[in-house]
Scaffold this active site. Structure first.
Site, PDB file in Angstrom:
ATOM      1  N   ASP A 207       3.569  -1.175 -10.446  1.00 29.83           N
ATOM      2  CA  ASP A 207       4.820  -1.468  -9.735  1.00 29.83           C
ATOM      3  C   ASP A 207       4.991  -2.980  -9.808  1.00 29.83           C
ATOM      4  OD1 ASP A 207       7.103  -0.899  -8.151  1.00 29.83           O
ATOM      5  OD2 ASP A 207       6.017  -1.571  -6.379  1.00 29.83           O
TER       6      ASP A 207
ATOM      7  N   LYS B  41       2.444   2.852  -2.330  1.00 27.91           N
ATOM      8  CA  LYS B  41       2.173   3.714  -3.474  1.00 27.91           C
ATOM      9  C   LYS B  41       0.695   4.093  -3.544  1.00 27.91           C
ATOM     10  CE  LYS B  41       6.196   1.803  -5.805  1.00 27.91           C
ATOM     11  NZ  LYS B  41       6.642   1.030  -4.623  1.00 27.91           N
TER      12      LYS B  41
ATOM     13  N   GLY C 286       0.773  -1.240   0.000  1.00 28.80           N
ATOM     14  CA  GLY C 286       0.000   0.000   0.000  1.00 28.80           C
ATOM     15  C   GLY C 286       0.799   1.281   0.000  1.00 28.80           C
TER      16      GLY C 286
ATOM     17  N   ARG D 179      -1.899 -10.712   0.854  1.00 30.45           N
ATOM     18  CA  ARG D 179      -1.223  -9.407   0.783  1.00 30.45           C
ATOM     19  C   ARG D 179      -2.234  -8.276   0.644  1.00 30.45           C
ATOM     20  NH1 ARG D 179       3.878  -8.446  -0.650  1.00 30.45           N
ATOM     21  NH2 ARG D 179       3.278  -7.088  -2.386  1.00 30.45           N
TER      22      ARG D 179
ATOM     23  N   CYS E 263      11.989  -2.578  -8.931  1.00 30.04           N
ATOM     24  CA  CYS E 263      13.131  -2.339  -8.046  1.00 30.04           C
ATOM     25  C   CYS E 263      14.279  -3.249  -8.465  1.00 30.04           C
ATOM     26  CB  CYS E 263      12.755  -2.543  -6.577  1.00 30.04           C
ATOM     27  SG  CYS E 263      12.103  -4.187  -6.185  1.00 30.04           S
TER      28      CYS E 263
END
Length: 478
Positions: free
Chosen positions: A189, A126, A124, A149, A242
Site C-alpha cells: 500500500d 490492512k 495497521g 508510525r 489512494c
C-alpha cells in the site's frame, strides 16, 4: 440509501491544475465526480474475524450499522455512534477504516499458513485484516519505515490479538537481505500523492502541491521492484494507492512489468468474486491508454471512484510471480529449545496453564521478556524490530507478569480464571481507565483475565478479595 442517510454537505477547494487534470481524465464524468465533494466521507468498521463473525457482530453491536457491499466483514456506521468510545473497540473486535481502504487486503487471497508481508503497514488497517485471514497460522511481517508510525502499527496488531506477527521498521531493501524470495503474499500500500483522499482529508492537498506525483512515482517504483524480489515463485503481490494519478498507478505497474518479466497482472476480482454476498458494482478498471505504451493487461487493475461507490478513491493491482521465476536465497532458521533455566518456574507454570498449543522451540527470551515466535522464520538478526511474535510476558524479580498483548490474543476458553462483565457495566469503563473495581463473582487468586461479553480486555491480579488493575496504562480509556 447510504448517501442519503449518512452524509453531510461540505466544500473542498481543489487546485486549478488538479481540476484540469481530472477533467482530462474523466471527461463527461467530471461534473459527477466534482459533485461528490459536496458530500462528507463515510466512516467504516471492519470486523475482526479472529474474535467474532460479521453475523455475531451485527447481533451484539449497540449502534446502527449498514453492510459495505464489497467487503464481507465491513460496515458503514452513523457518525454519532462514536465506535472508538465503546468497550468492544478496546477488546479488538473491530477496526475503524475508510470503506475503500478495506479493499486491498480483501482482494489478497491470504490462506492460513501463508508467509505474508505488509511493506508499508502503518497504522495497521490492512495488516490486521491479513492477520485475521491467517487465523494464527503462518507468518505476518508488518513493516513501516517510520519508527514512530510503526509504534502505532504495533498497538493495533496487539489490540487485534494477533499471535504470529513480526513488526519491523526498515527500508524495503534492508528487508530484502533477510527475506529474499520468502513470501507467498505481499501487500504494497504505497505512499502516494493522495488524490483519492482529498474529500476526506483536504489537508493532503498541500502535500500534493508541494511534492507532485513524480516524487511519489519514484518512491513507488523502488518499493514495488524490491517487494517483487521478496516474493517466491508462484506468489502474489497486491499493489494499492489512494490516488488517481496514472503515473503512480498504471505507470508504476507498467514499470514493474518492464523491469521484471517474471511478474504479470492478473484479475483480482475474477479470482475473488466467488461469494454471492459480495458485490463490486461501481468498480472500474485500469486504463492502459492513460500512460505511454501501456499494455492491455493493465485493464485487470481496479479503480475506485468516489462518485461511483460510497467510498474514497483507490487503485488496486494484483500481480503474480510466474512459477518459472528464480528461487530466492532465504534459509529457514532451525530453532532449539531454550535451556533449562531460561524461563522461571513461575513463568513456565503460567505458560503451561494456557489452553492453546505452544511449541517450546518457538519460545524466545530477550531481556527477561518471553516471546512466542511464528514457525518457519529465517534469522532476523540485523533488523530493527519492534516486536518478535507474541509477547507472553515479563519475568521480574520473584514474579512473572503476563502481557497486555497476551490478554488480547486469548479467548476466554483458553484461560481458566476469567471475570466477564456486560458491556454496559460501568466497571468495564473503570477497568479500562486503570481504576480499581470490585470483583463481585467467585474467582481464584492469581492472574485474572477481565472480559467484556466474553471477549478479553486485559489482566488484573486478584488476592484474598483484593484486585489490582493491570490494564496497560498507555492504552487506558481517556
Amino acid at each position: 440509501m447510504v448517501r442519503e442517510r449518512f452524509l453531510k454537505k461540505m466544500r473542498v477547494n481543489l487546485p486549478a491544475s488538479f481540476e484540469e487534470k481530472m477533467r482530462e481524465l474523466l471527461q463527461d464524468e467530471y461534473e459527477e465526480y466534482a459533485a461528490c465533494f459536496e458530500d462528507e466521507h463515510l466512516g467504516g468498521i471492519r470486523v475482526n474475524t479472529l474474535k467474532v463473525t460479521p453475523d455475531e457482530f451485527k447481533e451484539m453491536v449497540p449502534f446502527k450499522i449498514e453492510r459495505i457491499p464489497w467487503i464481507k466483514n465491513g460496515f458503514f456506521y452513523e457518525e454519532e455512534a462514536q465506535p472508538a468510545r465503546h468497550p468492544y473497540y478496546y477488546g479488538g473486535l473491530y477496526y475503524l477504516q475508510e470503506p475503500s481502504a478495506m479493499t486491498p487486503a480483501s482482494l489478497l487471497d491470504v490462506k492460513p499458513g501463508d508467509r505474508v508481508l505488509d511493506v508499508c503497514a502503518a497504522p495497521g488497517g490492512k495488516s490486521t485484516e491479513l492477520a485475521a485471514k491467517l487465523r494464527g497460522e503462518g507468518v505476518l511481517v508488518s513493516n513501516d519505515i517510520s519508527n514512530s508510525r510503526a509504534k502505532g502499527l504495533l498497538k493495533n496488531i496487539e489490540l487485534f490479538g494477533v499471535r504470529n506477527a513480526i513488526v519491523t521498521s526498515e527500508a524495503p531493501d534492508k528487508l530484502l537481505k533477510t527475506f529474499d524470495g520468502y513470501f507467498d503474499k505481499i501487500l504494497v500500500d504505497a505512499p502516494c500523492s493522495g488524490e483519492g483522499m482529498f474529500r476526506k482529508m483536504p489537508s493532503m492537498i498541500k502535500t500534493w502541491e508541494e511534492y507532485g506525483v513524480d516524487y511519489y512515482a519514484g518512491l513507488q517504483r523502488e518499493i514495488i521492484t524490491t517487494a517483487a524480489d521478496m516474493l517466491r515463485p508462484g506468489g502474489f503481490l497486491l499493489y494499492s494507492t489512494c490516488t488517481f494519478s496514472p503515473e503512480e498507478n498504471e505507470g508504476t505497474i507498467q514499470y514493474l512489468l518492464n523491469e521484471n518479466p517474471d511478474m504479470e497482472v492478473v484479475p483480482a476480482i475474477d479470482k475473488m468474486n466467488t461469494d454471492e454476498t459480495v458485490s463490486y458494482d461501481g468498480f472500474s478498471f485500469g486504463r492502459p491508454d492513460w500512460i505511454p505504451d501501456g499494455c492491455e493487461d493493465l485493464k485487470h487493475c481496479i479503480r475506485i471512484w468516489p462518485h461511483k461507490i460510497a467510498g474514497e478513491g483507490h487503485f488496486v493491482a494484483l500481480l503474480h510471480k510466474k512459477d518459472t521465476a528464480e528461487e530466492g536465497s532465504v534459509r529457514i532458521e532451525e530453532r532449539k529449545a531454550l535451556g533449562k533455566n531460561a524461563i522461571s518456574e513461575e513463568a513456565m507454570k503460567f505458560i503451561q496453564s494456557l489452553k492453546f498449543e505452544i511449541d517450546p522451540k518457538q519460545l524466545m527470551v530477550l531481556e527477561d521478556r518471553i516471546y512466542l515466535l511464528p514457525k518457519g522464520l529465517p534469522s532476523l538478526k540485523g533488523l530493527r524490530m519492534l516486536r518478535s511474535g507474541l509477547l507472553i510476558g515479563e519475568m521480574k524479580k520473584n514474579r512473572f507478569e503476563p502481557s497486555q498483548a497476551l490478554a488480547n490474543a486469548l479467548k476466554m476458553e483458553e484461560y481458566d480464571n476469567c471475570y466477564d462483565l456486560a458491556a454496559d457495566d460501568m466497571d468495564v469503563i473503570r477497568y479500562l481507565k486503570c481504576e480499581s473495581i470490585e470483583i463481585k463473582k467467585e474467582v481464584k487468586d492469581g492472574w485474572l483475565l477481565v472480559c467484556v461479553n466474553g471477549h478479553p480486555l486485559g489482566f488484573g491480579k486478584y488476592s484474598k478479595g483484593s484486585f489490582k488493575n493491570k490494564y496497560l496504562p498507555g492504552w487506558r480509556w481517556m
